[in-house]
Design an enzyme around this catalytic site. Structure first.
Site, PDB file in Angstrom:
ATOM      1  N   HIS A 168       0.808  -1.228   0.000  1.00 37.19           N
ATOM      2  CA  HIS A 168       0.000   0.000   0.000  1.00 37.19           C
ATOM      3  C   HIS A 168       0.838   1.275   0.000  1.00 37.19           C
ATOM      4  O   HIS A 168       0.430   2.279  -0.566  1.00 37.19           O
ATOM      5  CB  HIS A 168      -1.000   0.001   1.171  1.00 37.19           C
ATOM      6  CG  HIS A 168      -0.406   0.365   2.492  1.00 37.19           C
ATOM      7  ND1 HIS A 168       0.390  -0.493   3.213  1.00 37.19           N
ATOM      8  CD2 HIS A 168      -0.487   1.503   3.241  1.00 37.19           C
ATOM      9  CE1 HIS A 168       0.761   0.096   4.329  1.00 37.19           C
ATOM     10  NE2 HIS A 168       0.247   1.299   4.374  1.00 37.19           N
ATOM     11  N   ASP A 169       2.012   1.233   0.631  1.00 32.48           N
ATOM     12  CA  ASP A 169       2.839   2.450   0.708  1.00 32.48           C
ATOM     13  C   ASP A 169       4.061   2.375  -0.203  1.00 32.48           C
ATOM     14  O   ASP A 169       5.027   3.122  -0.001  1.00 32.48           O
ATOM     15  CB  ASP A 169       3.291   2.691   2.160  1.00 32.48           C
ATOM     16  CG  ASP A 169       2.332   3.610   2.914  1.00 32.48           C
ATOM     17  OD1 ASP A 169       1.457   4.213   2.261  1.00 32.48           O
ATOM     18  OD2 ASP A 169       2.472   3.719   4.140  1.00 32.48           O
ATOM     19  N   LYS A 172       5.771   5.392  -1.466  1.00 38.12           N
ATOM     20  CA  LYS A 172       6.596   6.255  -0.594  1.00 38.12           C
ATOM     21  C   LYS A 172       8.075   6.132  -0.926  1.00 38.12           C
ATOM     22  O   LYS A 172       8.872   6.991  -0.553  1.00 38.12           O
ATOM     23  CB  LYS A 172       6.356   5.914   0.873  1.00 38.12           C
ATOM     24  CG  LYS A 172       5.071   6.502   1.396  1.00 38.12           C
ATOM     25  CD  LYS A 172       5.025   6.514   2.902  1.00 38.12           C
ATOM     26  CE  LYS A 172       3.741   7.198   3.367  1.00 38.12           C
ATOM     27  NZ  LYS A 172       3.395   6.826   4.737  1.00 38.12           N
ATOM     28  N   HIS A 197       2.165   9.626  -3.019  1.00 34.57           N
ATOM     29  CA  HIS A 197       2.560   8.222  -2.918  1.00 34.57           C
ATOM     30  C   HIS A 197       1.434   7.269  -3.323  1.00 34.57           C
ATOM     31  O   HIS A 197       1.690   6.169  -3.796  1.00 34.57           O
ATOM     32  CB  HIS A 197       3.104   7.887  -1.518  1.00 34.57           C
ATOM     33  CG  HIS A 197       2.078   7.652  -0.452  1.00 34.57           C
ATOM     34  ND1 HIS A 197       1.512   8.663   0.267  1.00 34.57           N
ATOM     35  CD2 HIS A 197       1.517   6.520   0.028  1.00 34.57           C
ATOM     36  CE1 HIS A 197       0.657   8.162   1.146  1.00 34.57           C
ATOM     37  NE2 HIS A 197       0.635   6.845   1.012  1.00 34.57           N
ATOM     38  N   HIS A 222      -6.240   4.317  -0.469  1.00 35.65           N
ATOM     39  CA  HIS A 222      -6.179   4.006   0.962  1.00 35.65           C
ATOM     40  C   HIS A 222      -6.170   5.227   1.886  1.00 35.65           C
ATOM     41  O   HIS A 222      -6.324   5.089   3.090  1.00 35.65           O
ATOM     42  CB  HIS A 222      -5.023   3.036   1.286  1.00 35.65           C
ATOM     43  CG  HIS A 222      -3.653   3.627   1.270  1.00 35.65           C
ATOM     44  ND1 HIS A 222      -2.899   3.734   0.123  1.00 35.65           N
ATOM     45  CD2 HIS A 222      -2.874   4.129   2.254  1.00 35.65           C
ATOM     46  CE1 HIS A 222      -1.726   4.271   0.402  1.00 35.65           C
ATOM     47  NE2 HIS A 222      -1.687   4.519   1.703  1.00 35.65           N
ATOM     48  N   HIS A 223      -6.002   6.427   1.332  1.00 37.93           N
ATOM     49  CA  HIS A 223      -6.121   7.640   2.168  1.00 37.93           C
ATOM     50  C   HIS A 223      -7.415   8.403   1.908  1.00 37.93           C
ATOM     51  O   HIS A 223      -7.588   9.519   2.402  1.00 37.93           O
ATOM     52  CB  HIS A 223      -4.918   8.560   1.965  1.00 37.93           C
ATOM     53  CG  HIS A 223      -3.675   8.062   2.646  1.00 37.93           C
ATOM     54  ND1 HIS A 223      -3.487   8.146   4.008  1.00 37.93           N
ATOM     55  CD2 HIS A 223      -2.580   7.444   2.154  1.00 37.93           C
ATOM     56  CE1 HIS A 223      -2.324   7.602   4.326  1.00 37.93           C
ATOM     57  NE2 HIS A 223      -1.748   7.167   3.210  1.00 37.93           N
TER      58      HIS A 223
HETATM   59 FE   FE2 Z   1      -0.136   5.576   2.844  1.00 36.80          FE
END
Ligand code: FE2
Length: 348
Positions: A168-169, A172, A197, A222-223
């Site tokens: 998910h990240d 980043k 990201h 997801h955010h």
């Molecule tokens: Fe995130």
């Protein structure tokens, strides 16, 4: 089934017939595994005998099994962690995402999700400030999968959720470290960089790899938040994929219960309260509820530091008050529902 005298009751014995009080009300339901708190209660109410299942293993055998389970779980976790470091480092160096590694890590995580129940509290009590992104990715994979299981999703859906959590990240890796780890408040420009990201992750997975559409949709969203206050698109309610809603709860929980470079972790019970407060409008109501109802059981048996400076052990968590358990401190049982004391930290 056998009748056991109250003085001979042991933790782990399973009640074979409802235990009733003098007024005929059910005190402990049939099928419940006894713990120290319940046994003390039985004795305090002068109930002389209780029916328990006779094939129960002695408590000592159960404790040994629990210790073995914890050891196996933490060995598996450490292996999956090393593999996650390799996965993200390879991706960072600009190489192609290693899908074999994604599958291998997910297989370990799936085993953890379906074979272990109440020992995850030990895992999440570990300090996470070093190599935060790696641990966070793995923890969100595990937590998202568990929430999916609790919600009754199929094993295939849970596996795709685990992929989503693990990756998910991943976007980043394209955001400067100096911004990600900046102590204090971000400028608008820096926050805008971080927001990217979600899109970076989506592009990485969509353009290069043969991954199911709900995985990269979950990563892109997801955010996003229920009331439209999230990013990058400000989507609302039903516009957000269920995987993204699950990731959001797992992400918030793990991020807040972890040490960051710029702040200490919060207690899981404090974070649970925050999730409860955000469960109308910000996070999905049903997913938050299912999460809170179940997560508390992770922590039975854990040692905790209380806000009055004492150390105790979580003995019992009431379904109606999951964030205020009964804690044993020395020989005293403290019901946090009635005390002005909170749990500050999980110790082991
Ligand atoms: Fe995130």
């Amino acid at each position: 089934m056998k009748l056991v005298s109250a003085k001979d009751l042991m933790s782990g014995m399973k009640v074979a017939k409802d235990v009733e009080n003098d007024a005929g009300g059910i005190l402990i339901k049939e099928g419940t595994s006894l713990n120290k708190y319940m046994i003390d209660k039985i004795k305090a109410l002068f109930i002389d005998y209780v029916y328990v299942h006779s094939d129960e293993k002695p408590a000592k055998t159960q404790e040994k099994k629990l210790r073995e389970d914890i050891k196996k779980f933490s060995d598996q976790y450490n292996l999956a962690f090393e593999m996650t470091v390799k996965l993200l480092d390879t991706q960072k160096k600009g190489k192609i995402l290693d899908m074999d590694l994604v599958r291998s890590i997910s297989t370990i995580v799936m085993e953890q999700i379906y074979q272990t129940n109440n020992i995850l509290g030990r895992l999440f009590s570990q300090d996470n400030d070093h190599m935060y992104l790696y641990k966070h990715s793995l923890n969100v994979a595990i937590l998202s999968g568990i929430i999916g299981k609790w919600l009754g999703l199929t094993k295939n859906e849970v596996r795709r959720l685990v992929y989503s959590g693990l990756l998910h990240d991943i976007g980043k890796l394209q955001v400067p470290q100096s911004i990600l780890n900046k102590p204090g408040k971000l400028t608008d420009e820096e926050f805008f960089e971080i927001q990217k990201h979600c899109l970076f992750g989506y592009q990485t997975l969509k353009s290069k790899h043969n991954i199911s559409g709900d995985v990269f949709t979950a990563i892109a969203q997801h955010h996003e938040r229920e009331d439209g206050s999230g990013y990058p698109k400000g989507l609302m309610g039903s516009q957000i994929h269920i995987f993204a809603k699950i990731l959001a709860v797992a992400d918030v929980y793990d991020a807040m219960t972890s040490n960051k470079v710029y702040r200490r972790k919060f207690s899981p019970f404090f974070v649970a309260e925050q999730i409860a407060q955000n469960s109308y409008g910000i996070l999905d109501t049903k997913i938050s509820r299912v999460f809170l109802d179940n997560i508390a059981t992770f922590y039975v048996g854990n040692k905790v530091a209380l806000s009055d400076g004492m150390v105790g052990e979580i003995i019992y968590i009431k379904p109606s008050e999951p964030t205020k358990p009964v804690v044993k401190v020395e020989d005293q049982y403290i019901d946090l529902t009635f005390e002005n004391v909170t749990i500050e930290d999980i110790l082991a």
